[in-house]
Design a protein around this motif. Structure first.
Motif, PDB file in Angstrom:
ATOM      1  N   LEU A 257       0.957  -1.231   0.212  1.00 10.47           N
ATOM      2  CA  LEU A 257       0.303   0.107   0.124  1.00 10.47           C
ATOM      3  C   LEU A 257       0.897   1.204   0.140  1.00 10.47           C
ATOM      4  O   LEU A 257       0.206   2.772  -0.543  1.00 10.47           O
ATOM      5  CB  LEU A 257      -0.743   0.158   0.864  1.00 10.47           C
ATOM      6  N   MET A 258       2.732   1.306   0.354  1.00 12.81           N
ATOM      7  CA  MET A 258       3.277   1.970   0.275  1.00 12.81           C
ATOM      8  C   MET A 258       3.939   2.935  -0.750  1.00 12.81           C
ATOM      9  O   MET A 258       5.083   3.705  -1.804  1.00 12.81           O
ATOM     10  CB  MET A 258       3.968   2.087   1.328  1.00 12.81           C
ATOM     11  N   LYS A 259       2.961   1.748  -2.226  1.00 15.68           N
ATOM     12  CA  LYS A 259       3.417   2.142  -3.498  1.00 15.68           C
ATOM     13  C   LYS A 259       3.023   2.858  -4.142  1.00 15.68           C
ATOM     14  O   LYS A 259       2.342   3.519  -3.930  1.00 15.68           O
ATOM     15  CB  LYS A 259       3.346   0.958  -4.579  1.00 15.68           C
ATOM     16  N   PRO A 260       3.419   3.961  -5.125  1.00 13.60           N
ATOM     17  CA  PRO A 260       3.307   5.404  -5.639  1.00 13.60           C
ATOM     18  C   PRO A 260       1.647   5.240  -5.656  1.00 13.60           C
ATOM     19  O   PRO A 260       0.775   6.360  -6.119  1.00 13.60           O
ATOM     20  CB  PRO A 260       3.996   5.500  -6.525  1.00 13.60           C
ATOM     21  N   LYS A 261       1.097   3.776  -6.817  1.00 16.29           N
ATOM     22  CA  LYS A 261      -0.026   3.959  -7.343  1.00 16.29           C
ATOM     23  C   LYS A 261      -1.157   3.844  -6.421  1.00 16.29           C
ATOM     24  O   LYS A 261      -2.006   4.888  -7.077  1.00 16.29           O
ATOM     25  CB  LYS A 261      -0.295   2.882  -8.221  1.00 16.29           C
ATOM     26  N   TYR A 262      -0.969   3.889  -4.913  1.00 14.32           N
ATOM     27  CA  TYR A 262      -1.846   3.785  -4.701  1.00 14.32           C
ATOM     28  C   TYR A 262      -2.406   4.997  -3.874  1.00 14.32           C
ATOM     29  O   TYR A 262      -3.540   5.799  -3.179  1.00 14.32           O
ATOM     30  CB  TYR A 262      -1.676   3.037  -2.838  1.00 14.32           C
ATOM     31  N   GLN A 263      -1.629   6.595  -4.257  1.00 10.18           N
ATOM     32  CA  GLN A 263      -1.752   7.908  -4.212  1.00 10.18           C
ATOM     33  C   GLN A 263      -2.890   8.575  -5.026  1.00 10.18           C
ATOM     34  O   GLN A 263      -3.531   8.796  -4.906  1.00 10.18           O
ATOM     35  CB  GLN A 263      -0.319   8.520  -3.823  1.00 10.18           C
ATOM     36  N   PHE A 264      -3.269   7.386  -6.339  1.00  7.28           N
ATOM     37  CA  PHE A 264      -4.059   8.012  -6.766  1.00  7.28           C
ATOM     38  C   PHE A 264      -5.558   7.768  -6.571  1.00  7.28           C
ATOM     39  O   PHE A 264      -6.887   8.572  -6.722  1.00  7.28           O
ATOM     40  CB  PHE A 264      -4.261   7.294  -8.140  1.00  7.28           C
TER      41      PHE A 264
END
Length: 508
Positions: free
Chosen positions: A299-306
């Protein structure tokens, strides 16, 4: 055809209003920083200057130049780096904004977009352009559409009066005190300038919008609102968590199956309702502590900020303080709840946890012959508000701060039972709490209900149900659920969304 000619023709086909919106969506305020490939340019100044000059000169030439520069950057960009760059984010934002506004350039390289999405490790579901749009910007777009040019002009006048806020800001002086926002597209540019300026000044963000609401509240309703809109309606739209379009958020389902009758039914129900709500869902059956750590890392991967929100269902056996995992080990419930909200990709976004497990062995038992064999799988004072306000503290902007946020803020934890008590189950259908929660959420889609309204209804519904223990005593009891909320806005259930359908209607 020459690329310069193509770009010129593309820009000439876009209306001034859509150009202003494309600029706004492309210059997203919360872009990650610092990023690989970023430079020392003040991105806020780069964002505000074209808007300021457009408003001052009534000429969209600077917006055209900005958009041309973006297109040229993307045209020359090679997607070869292993690390995600600032340009990767900008390319995805630009593409999604063009798609949303129905102004996709015919020369845009879609293969590059796919390559960037590969770097983000996006699944097929996550490649929907709507995921890439920032829902907070979409809410602000709707606020802008609800205001007449006169309303935005009144907001500008109110902002200019705050000398402490605007002192020394060059772009404010470029626009000047009096503005004519009536030419097509100028209202949008002025409104978006105000928004980006307040964001730069750390006065508003996707959760804290009080400063913007106060500017809108100073407008004259008769001259500032579009037909059918009111000042209260516009301000209320800012008091909900922004979860526009698909997907509504990311849903994590963790369920211990071993030793829990009906657990597969729980998974099926929670998956069905999360998809019905328009969430992208991931399921972990029989989680262990190692599983939980791997999920947190994911969940810390950048895609989850979207994503606009995060929901977690955790279903297992438990006691007052802990939950039992698939391997028989236990984890502290408090540790679990405090470790997820601190994940940076979901900061300033609503996070909902449904904790479905026993929290003890106590029961609210019902005694009496009529319950045997029954079960189911102050004084008022009329004080004027002005008088009250005059007696209250005067909280000035100088003692307000939105930069630092407690990790648990914007989190809601829903418990299937109260402390030290059982959480009831049906042999074939699993948790009764899960069953009723899914039913009520499904029934209330498209009715404009908030999550807390649903949870309050759930509390009433669940407490009416007579349950019976599965041991030889066959005790009839009732279950009481509750929730703890650290929300700062209201989270509304979305309207039904179907991931495979394009529900987009192009804005004007």
């Amino acid at each position: 055809m020459d690329e310069v000619i193509q770009v010129t023709q593309w820009l000439s086909s876009i209306t001034p209003r859509k150009k202003a919106k494309l600029f706004f969506f492309t210059t997203h305020a919360d872009a990650p920083s610092p990023m690989v490939g970023s430079n020392d340019v003040d991105t806020h100044e780069e964002t505000q200057l074209p808007l300021a000059t457009t408003v001052a000169l009534h000429n969209l030439k600077n917006l055209d130049e900005f958009l041309k520069k973006k297109v040229n950057t993307f045209s020359c960009y090679n997607v070869i780096e292993n690390e995600i760059t600032k340009t990767d984010y900008e390319y995805l934002r630009f593409y999604s904004a063009c798609k949303y506004l129905d102004v996709v350039p015919p020369f845009l390289d879609l293969e590059k977009i796919s390559a960037i999405q590969n770097k983000f490790e996006m699944t097929d579901e996550e490649r929907d352009y709507r995921l890439l749009l920032d829902s907070a910007d979409l809410v602000l777009e709707k606020v802008c559409d609800s205001l007449k040019p006169a309303g935005v002009s009144q907001m500008w006048t109110a902002l200019r009066k705050d000398r402490n806020l605007i002192r020394g800001v060059k772009t404010i002086d470029i626009i000047g005190f009096f503005v004519d926002p009536n030419p097509t597209g100028i209202k949008e540019c002025l409104f978006f300038f105000i928004v980006r300026f307040l964001q730069k000044a750390d006065k508003i963000n996707r959760v804290n919008t009080n400063r913007l609401e106060r500017l809108i509240a100073q407008c004259d309703e008769s001259s500032s609102c579009e037909e059918g809109k009111t000042i209260d309606f516009i301000i209320d739209s800012l008091r909900f968590y922004p979860t526009e379009l698909y997907p509504f958020g990311f849903c994590l389902i963790m369920c211990v199956i071993e030793g829990r009758d009906g657990a597969m039914q729980e998974i099926e129900k929670t998956m069905e309702i999360s998809r019905h709500l328009g969430m992208i869902t991931h399921t972990e059956k029989n989680p262990t502590k190692e599983t939980i750590e791997l999920v947190k890392k994911e969940l810390m991967k950048p895609k989850y900020q979207f994503y606009s929100s995060f929901t977690c269902w955790f279903m297992s056996h438990g006691d007052s303080n802990s939950m039992v995992l698939a391997d028989g080990e236990t984890i502290e419930r408090e540790w679990f709840l405090t470790s997820f909200p601190d994940i940076s990709t979901f900061q300033l976004k609503p996070k909902v946890f449904f904790m479905v497990s026993c929290r003890g062995a106590n029961k609210f038992s019902l005694k009496g012959d009529e319950f045997e064999g029954q079960s189911a799988a102050c004084d008022y004072y009329d004080i004027g508000s002005a008088l009250i306000r005059n007696r209250m503290l005067d909280i000035t902007d100088s003692v307000r701060d939105i930069s630092y946020v407690q990790p648990m803020m914007d989190t809601l934890v829903a418990y299937s039972t109260i402390l030290d008590h059982l959480s009831g189950r049906a042999n074939t259908h699993g948790s009764i709490y899960v069953d009723r929660a899914c039913v009520l959420m499904s029934e209330n889609i498209s009715r404009g209900r908030s999550l807390t309204e649903i949870l309050e209804h759930l509390s009433q519904d669940l407490h009416e149900i007579l349950q019976e223990t599965m041991d030889e005593d066959r005790i009839v009891y009732k279950q009481a659920c509750h929730y703890d909320s650290f929300f700062r806005k209201t989270l509304k259930l979305p309207y039904t969304r179907h991931p495979k359908e394009d529900v987009h209607s192009a804005p004007q």
